[in-house]
Design a protein around this motif. Structure first.
Motif, PDB file in Angstrom:
ATOM      1  N   ARG A  16      -6.619  -6.072  -0.825  1.00 49.78           N
ATOM      2  CA  ARG A  16      -6.103  -5.011   0.034  1.00 49.78           C
ATOM      3  C   ARG A  16      -4.921  -5.391   0.924  1.00 49.78           C
ATOM      4  NH1 ARG A  16      -7.094  -1.762  -2.996  1.00 49.78           N
ATOM      5  NH2 ARG A  16      -9.180  -1.050  -3.388  1.00 49.78           N
ATOM      6  N   ARG A  17      -4.677  -6.650   1.171  1.00 52.49           N
ATOM      7  CA  ARG A  17      -3.665  -7.052   2.151  1.00 52.49           C
ATOM      8  C   ARG A  17      -2.284  -6.477   1.852  1.00 52.49           C
ATOM      9  NH1 ARG A  17      -2.660  -9.929   6.524  1.00 52.49           N
ATOM     10  NH2 ARG A  17      -0.620 -10.877   6.752  1.00 52.49           N
ATOM     11  N   THR A  18      -1.845  -6.570   0.614  1.00 56.64           N
ATOM     12  CA  THR A  18      -0.503  -6.082   0.287  1.00 56.64           C
ATOM     13  C   THR A  18      -0.377  -4.584   0.563  1.00 56.64           C
ATOM     14  OG1 THR A  18      -0.208  -7.822  -1.359  1.00 56.64           O
ATOM     15  CG2 THR A  18       1.228  -5.894  -1.547  1.00 56.64           C
ATOM     16  N   ASP A  19      -1.367  -3.806   0.123  1.00 54.36           N
ATOM     17  CA  ASP A  19      -1.323  -2.359   0.377  1.00 54.36           C
ATOM     18  C   ASP A  19      -1.382  -2.057   1.871  1.00 54.36           C
ATOM     19  OD1 ASP A  19      -1.184  -1.768  -2.329  1.00 54.36           O
ATOM     20  OD2 ASP A  19      -3.348  -1.486  -2.530  1.00 54.36           O
ATOM     21  N   TYR A  20      -2.241  -2.763   2.578  1.00 53.45           N
ATOM     22  CA  TYR A  20      -2.342  -2.551   4.022  1.00 53.45           C
ATOM     23  C   TYR A  20      -1.016  -2.905   4.705  1.00 53.45           C
ATOM     24  CZ  TYR A  20      -7.446  -1.748   4.285  1.00 53.45           C
ATOM     25  OH  TYR A  20      -8.711  -1.238   4.195  1.00 53.45           O
ATOM     26  N   MET A  21      -0.378  -3.993   4.281  1.00 52.76           N
ATOM     27  CA  MET A  21       0.897  -4.388   4.881  1.00 52.76           C
ATOM     28  C   MET A  21       1.976  -3.335   4.615  1.00 52.76           C
ATOM     29  SD  MET A  21       0.989  -7.103   6.730  1.00 52.76           S
ATOM     30  CE  MET A  21       2.758  -7.363   6.749  1.00 52.76           C
ATOM     31  N   ARG A  22       2.031  -2.844   3.411  1.00 47.44           N
ATOM     32  CA  ARG A  22       3.051  -1.846   3.078  1.00 47.44           C
ATOM     33  C   ARG A  22       2.846  -0.575   3.901  1.00 47.44           C
ATOM     34  NH1 ARG A  22       2.930  -1.223  -3.121  1.00 47.44           N
ATOM     35  NH2 ARG A  22       4.720   0.111  -2.765  1.00 47.44           N
ATOM     36  N   GLU A 117      -2.867  14.204  10.287  1.00 46.01           N
ATOM     37  CA  GLU A 117      -2.989  12.779   9.976  1.00 46.01           C
ATOM     38  C   GLU A 117      -3.335  12.546   8.506  1.00 46.01           C
ATOM     39  OE1 GLU A 117      -5.433   8.787  11.336  1.00 46.01           O
ATOM     40  OE2 GLU A 117      -5.747  10.649  12.440  1.00 46.01           O
ATOM     41  N   ARG A 118      -4.257  13.315   7.976  1.00 49.78           N
ATOM     42  CA  ARG A 118      -4.660  13.147   6.562  1.00 49.78           C
ATOM     43  C   ARG A 118      -3.511  13.471   5.615  1.00 49.78           C
ATOM     44  NH1 ARG A 118     -10.906  14.069   5.684  1.00 49.78           N
ATOM     45  NH2 ARG A 118     -10.278  13.206   3.695  1.00 49.78           N
ATOM     46  N   GLN A 119      -2.768  14.531   5.922  1.00 45.54           N
ATOM     47  CA  GLN A 119      -1.631  14.889   5.076  1.00 45.54           C
ATOM     48  C   GLN A 119      -0.549  13.808   5.155  1.00 45.54           C
ATOM     49  OE1 GLN A 119      -0.945  18.677   6.970  1.00 45.54           O
ATOM     50  NE2 GLN A 119      -1.648  19.798   5.157  1.00 45.54           N
ATOM     51  N   ARG A 120      -0.291  13.330   6.356  1.00 47.96           N
ATOM     52  CA  ARG A 120       0.704  12.274   6.562  1.00 47.96           C
ATOM     53  C   ARG A 120       0.295  11.015   5.792  1.00 47.96           C
ATOM     54  NH1 ARG A 120       0.940  13.008  11.716  1.00 47.96           N
ATOM     55  NH2 ARG A 120      -0.563  11.399  12.243  1.00 47.96           N
ATOM     56  N   LEU A 125       0.995   7.173   1.609  1.00 48.27           N
ATOM     57  CA  LEU A 125       0.347   6.359   0.581  1.00 48.27           C
ATOM     58  C   LEU A 125       0.977   6.605  -0.791  1.00 48.27           C
ATOM     59  CD1 LEU A 125      -3.362   6.648   1.686  1.00 48.27           C
ATOM     60  CD2 LEU A 125      -1.996   4.558   1.644  1.00 48.27           C
ATOM     61  N   HIS A 126       1.202   7.869  -1.103  1.00 45.64           N
ATOM     62  CA  HIS A 126       1.726   8.183  -2.435  1.00 45.64           C
ATOM     63  C   HIS A 126       3.215   7.857  -2.564  1.00 45.64           C
ATOM     64  CE1 HIS A 126       1.864  10.036  -6.362  1.00 45.64           C
ATOM     65  NE2 HIS A 126       2.925  10.714  -5.967  1.00 45.64           N
ATOM     66  N   TYR A 127       4.025   8.354  -1.653  1.00 50.23           N
ATOM     67  CA  TYR A 127       5.471   8.183  -1.777  1.00 50.23           C
ATOM     68  C   TYR A 127       5.987   6.923  -1.085  1.00 50.23           C
ATOM     69  CZ  TYR A 127       5.300  12.876  -3.587  1.00 50.23           C
ATOM     70  OH  TYR A 127       5.001  13.970  -4.348  1.00 50.23           O
ATOM     71  N   ILE A 129       4.197   3.926  -0.492  1.00 49.87           N
ATOM     72  CA  ILE A 129       3.799   2.670  -1.133  1.00 49.87           C
ATOM     73  C   ILE A 129       3.349   2.875  -2.573  1.00 49.87           C
ATOM     74  CG2 ILE A 129       3.235   1.566   1.057  1.00 49.87           C
ATOM     75  CD1 ILE A 129       0.278   1.867   0.378  1.00 49.87           C
ATOM     76  N   ASP A 130       3.576   4.059  -3.128  1.00 49.42           N
ATOM     77  CA  ASP A 130       3.281   4.364  -4.528  1.00 49.42           C
ATOM     78  C   ASP A 130       1.820   4.110  -4.875  1.00 49.42           C
ATOM     79  OD1 ASP A 130       4.066   5.368  -6.987  1.00 49.42           O
ATOM     80  OD2 ASP A 130       4.469   3.363  -7.790  1.00 49.42           O
ATOM     81  N   PHE A 131       0.935   4.467  -3.952  1.00 45.15           N
ATOM     82  CA  PHE A 131      -0.501   4.297  -4.168  1.00 45.15           C
ATOM     83  C   PHE A 131      -1.064   5.546  -4.781  1.00 45.15           C
ATOM     84  CE2 PHE A 131      -4.886   4.908  -2.802  1.00 45.15           C
ATOM     85  CZ  PHE A 131      -5.461   3.725  -3.205  1.00 45.15           C
ATOM     86  N   THR A 132      -1.850   5.385  -5.823  1.00 50.55           N
ATOM     87  CA  THR A 132      -2.577   6.510  -6.405  1.00 50.55           C
ATOM     88  C   THR A 132      -4.048   6.124  -6.482  1.00 50.55           C
ATOM     89  OG1 THR A 132      -2.085   5.723  -8.626  1.00 50.55           O
ATOM     90  CG2 THR A 132      -0.662   7.442  -7.734  1.00 50.55           C
ATOM     91  N   PRO A 133      -4.940   7.038  -6.204  1.00 46.15           N
ATOM     92  CA  PRO A 133      -6.368   6.730  -6.249  1.00 46.15           C
ATOM     93  C   PRO A 133      -6.792   6.278  -7.644  1.00 46.15           C
ATOM     94  CG  PRO A 133      -5.998   8.908  -5.293  1.00 46.15           C
ATOM     95  CD  PRO A 133      -4.689   8.417  -5.823  1.00 46.15           C
ATOM     96  N   THR A 134      -7.755   5.417  -7.684  1.00 41.95           N
ATOM     97  CA  THR A 134      -8.301   4.935  -8.950  1.00 41.95           C
ATOM     98  C   THR A 134      -8.884   6.105  -9.725  1.00 41.95           C
ATOM     99  OG1 THR A 134      -8.861   2.875  -7.857  1.00 41.95           O
ATOM    100  CG2 THR A 134      -9.886   3.283  -9.983  1.00 41.95           C
ATOM    101  N   GLY A 135      -8.587   6.126 -10.985  1.00 38.71           N
ATOM    102  CA  GLY A 135      -9.136   7.174 -11.833  1.00 38.71           C
ATOM    103  C   GLY A 135      -8.236   8.384 -11.980  1.00 38.71           C
ATOM    104  N   SER A 136      -7.141   8.452 -11.219  1.00 40.33           N
ATOM    105  CA  SER A 136      -6.239   9.600 -11.389  1.00 40.33           C
ATOM    106  C   SER A 136      -5.094   9.191 -12.303  1.00 40.33           C
ATOM    107  CB  SER A 136      -5.699  10.067 -10.030  1.00 40.33           C
ATOM    108  OG  SER A 136      -4.865   9.092  -9.467  1.00 40.33           O
ATOM    109  N   SER A 137      -4.454  10.172 -12.883  1.00 42.52           N
ATOM    110  CA  SER A 137      -3.365   9.845 -13.805  1.00 42.52           C
ATOM    111  C   SER A 137      -2.029  10.250 -13.254  1.00 42.52           C
ATOM    112  CB  SER A 137      -3.580  10.486 -15.155  1.00 42.52           C
ATOM    113  OG  SER A 137      -4.137  11.766 -15.066  1.00 42.52           O
TER     114      SER A 137
END
Length: 137
Positions: A16-22, A117-120, A125-127, A129-137
């Motif tokens: 998680r460190r890299t994602d948390y840092m970003r 806050e949730r929308q932000r 997260l998505h734009y 740090i390019d994070f997408t939830p596991t299991g989504s395409s």
């Protein structure tokens, strides 16, 4: 600290460190590492209890978000990163018109700042740090 506990915390930290840092950098800039380090210190202290939780990841995220809020409070009057990020975007080497880029970035960051806050979080997260939830395409 027992070896199993240390191994578990270390594995979680490495995952998680890299994602948390970003994410923290988008929120705090140069104060990102402080927030992440404080988060993982607290995770380490609470690890045995966290292993009994249904949503360990969510609990760790809550700790992380609270550390970000603490750092924001500590900053008091320092410029918000979103404002700084707009200027960084305008100064990027591959920008055709820095003025247009700056005005667009300011408008974008102002719109993102006005979200809940949730929308932000979802936008960053998505734009950010390019994070997408596991299991989504």
């Amino acid at each position: 600290m027992g070896r199993d506990r240390a191994d578990g915390v270390l594995a979680f930290h490495q995952q998680r460190r890299t994602d948390y840092m970003r994410y923290a950098y988008l929120q705090l800039g140069s104060d990102a590492e402080e927030a992440v380090d404080l988060t993982f210190d607290q995770v380490m202290d609470r690890w045995p209890r966290m292993l009994q939780m249904e949503n360990l990841e969510g609990y760790a995220w809550t700790i992380f978000k609270r550390r970000i809020i603490d750092i924001h409070r500590k900053r008091q009057r320092r410029p918000e990163l979103m404002e700084t990020a707009a200027f960084e975007a305008a100064l990027a080497d591959n920008v055709d018109d820095p003025y247009d880029t700056l005005t667009d970035a300011i408008a974008l960051y102002a719109a993102v700042a006005s979200l809940s806050e949730r929308q932000r979080d979802a936008i960053l997260l998505h734009y950010g740090i390019d994070f997408t939830p596991t299991g989504s395409s």
